[in-house]
Design an enzyme around this catalytic site. Sequence first.
Site, PDB file in Angstrom:
ATOM      1  N   HIS A 104      -4.373  -0.349   7.192  1.00  0.00           N
ATOM      2  CA  HIS A 104      -5.762  -0.944   6.658  1.00  0.00           C
ATOM      3  C   HIS A 104      -6.770   0.169   7.164  1.00  0.00           C
ATOM      4  O   HIS A 104      -8.086   0.358   6.262  1.00  0.00           O
ATOM      5  CB  HIS A 104      -5.728  -1.658   5.975  1.00  0.00           C
ATOM      6  CG  HIS A 104      -6.657  -1.823   4.349  1.00  0.00           C
ATOM      7  ND1 HIS A 104      -6.087  -0.770   3.386  1.00  0.00           N
ATOM      8  CD2 HIS A 104      -7.655  -2.153   4.261  1.00  0.00           C
ATOM      9  CE1 HIS A 104      -7.124  -1.566   2.151  1.00  0.00           C
ATOM     10  NE2 HIS A 104      -8.247  -2.004   2.675  1.00  0.00           N
ATOM     11  N   HIS A 130      -5.864  -1.699  -4.086  1.00  0.00           N
ATOM     12  CA  HIS A 130      -5.317  -2.991  -3.933  1.00  0.00           C
ATOM     13  C   HIS A 130      -4.264  -3.758  -4.133  1.00  0.00           C
ATOM     14  O   HIS A 130      -3.841  -4.674  -5.699  1.00  0.00           O
ATOM     15  CB  HIS A 130      -6.911  -3.791  -4.728  1.00  0.00           C
ATOM     16  CG  HIS A 130      -7.490  -4.609  -3.562  1.00  0.00           C
ATOM     17  ND1 HIS A 130      -7.984  -6.156  -3.706  1.00  0.00           N
ATOM     18  CD2 HIS A 130      -8.299  -5.089  -2.273  1.00  0.00           C
ATOM     19  CE1 HIS A 130      -8.702  -7.049  -2.886  1.00  0.00           C
ATOM     20  NE2 HIS A 130      -8.856  -5.683  -1.973  1.00  0.00           N
TER      21      HIS A 130
END
Length: 731
Positions: A44, A90
């Site tokens: 990420h 998300h």
Amino acid sequence: MKITENIILSHGLKLDEYAKIKSLLNREPNYLELGIFSAMWNEHCSYKSSKVHLKKLPVKNKNVIQGPGENAGVIDIGDDDAIIFKIESHNHPSFIEPYQGAATGVGGILRDVFTMGARPIALLNSIHFGSPNNLKTKNLLNGVVSGIGGYGNCIGIPTVAGETKFNSTYNENILVNAMAVGLANKNKIFYSKAKGINKPVVYVGSKTGRDGIHGASMASAEFDDNSEEKKPTVQVGDPFTEKLLMEACLELMKEKSIISIQDMGAAGLTSSSVEMAHKGNLGIELDLDKVPCREENMSPYEMMLSESQERMLIILEDGKEESAKKIFTKWDLDFVVIGKTTEARDLSLKFKNQSVASIPIEALSSKAPVYDRKWSKKKLSKKKISLKDLKKVKFENAFLKIFSSPNHSNKKWVTDQYDQMVMGDTIERSGADAAIIKIHNKDKAVAVTVDSSANYCKSNPNNGGKQIVCENWRNLISVGAKPLAITNCLNFGNPENPEIMGEFAENILGIKEACEFLDFPVVSGNVSFYNGTNKNNIFPTPVIGGVGLIKNLKRIQNHRFKKLNSQIILIGKTFGHLGQSVFLDEVYSLREGLPPEVNLSNEKNNGEIVINLINKNLINSVHDVSSGGIILALAEMSISSSIGIKINKPKKLSNIFEFFFGEDQSRYIVEVDNNNSPKVEKFLKENNTYYENIGTTQKDFFELEKELKISVKDLYEANNKWYNNYNAFKS
């Protein structure tokens, strides 16, 4: 604490990566340092599996002020105005805890924009759920929509556009992508690059808690049957505090105090401090005893890895601490000098007067692993789709089944949860080809839109990448905007799987080709890998967020019919392509064949033709043709205006199913006054642009010669009934 193999693996690190850490440090890391490496080296934050491919994307043109590498991208829209925008995922947090996952996704993307000096003017989202029949879908849908609306509404930023889609590929891994758009003075952009030695490093915003620890690492791994246990890693958002933080930051930005500023997003204090130092080729020393904590006895490990929301890290000019503190105190926010910049180029952490970590900045940033993973090229289907092999259906039944299906029904039940008009500058909102936001007190506007097409990208990743960029381009064109730039959120499965990595690599090449040809650069974005559960990966789902400029408010266009008895003209050629179409999926439950080919020359030429017609004030309305084909585009134009149509059967393509449901690209439907029709046709002929007169507008009825006749009122009801029956917002 002794670092064991289980501890290494539980931090999302491979054993060979741990060996590299020891080599970089010339020693064993302690537990805190291991956590910091875990945060900075995960997928990420480090983009270790995607970097080699992302470098291929075009990131510059004459409008680009800042491309990828900052908190958000920046483009010039004239008059010293700049638009700052980005989209982020998300996904994992929203699957675990839908309300807070979605809400904090909105909060995070807003901080990315206002940390660069922009006042946010719009929010968008792209949300994908599993089958409506899946037991989890209704609850996830309810929570995510409520979270997006709750955060955006409370902070006072309009949520103006987006997409909501259902597909069984997302049953165990939903997608929640949030996009924010802000307006700034192009001469007052703020960056995250640290400068100067012994400059004060300041923590501002909310206090640090234990929420969100290992959030970035959790987003860099597949789910399994124990995903519920990861709920403590989901952050908790407070939009009212974010509003205070935004106003305090924007107020401070009016002074000459800030050297650099960075949102504490994924990996919190760790990533913000490391990124600022790395960009400035400096070091940072932090005294963790000074970090404002809302919970007792927090350890350095917890402080550095917490992803508590509504926090920023700022490097100030010397002597500006007191004046800056007054601003944050006025807004009832913490303001604490927690460290300083150093010449040492290390991340140095102190706690209780002892050194608890010392790591070279480069070891956490430029020396993080970069993988050129093995990937396999997609084997394209050779299957030809023939309607002769399928059960015959009535045209009207097929059309109504599609128009009342979950993916094509009216999304008012979603958009009603969002405040779309707050701030007073929204001209076009959800339901249009693109939303339009007026630049306050000026005669210009920006158009914004998001698009995705997972089934196209699954069947042909390269072509699917091109198609979704072109779809975004057409949506901006259709409202009268000049497309300027895009942001992308690339949602894929496990990159360690060569097939998944191949989908990503080929998709990037398709996006690259389309962006280069259309002069439509990528200025920001996000990669979200490991979207799957128990090795069931999602379809490749790149989401493209586009921004375009409308220089004259009088040239705004929309897809609502304006008059009775006007001409309906189809621009672009129809071949009747049904592979991967909505028609096959909804009517026959088939996802077969290849998606339609993308001709970039036609895309560019037809788009420029439509913009010219809009600027010449020769058309009344326009809508691009995409998912569902001509018939769905016409139906959307009809119900949005309460004006009917009478359409003729095609003369050059005998099969009406192929003509009306085919999803060939590069096409637009335009409504033209009878007195302007000769001028429009002359212009199209002079520019060698293919077109067809397909019908006229009429009162009350939506009609296709001998095949379909339904009142516009009944058509509207058909388009609205699915969500009313699904009762989405009741458990």
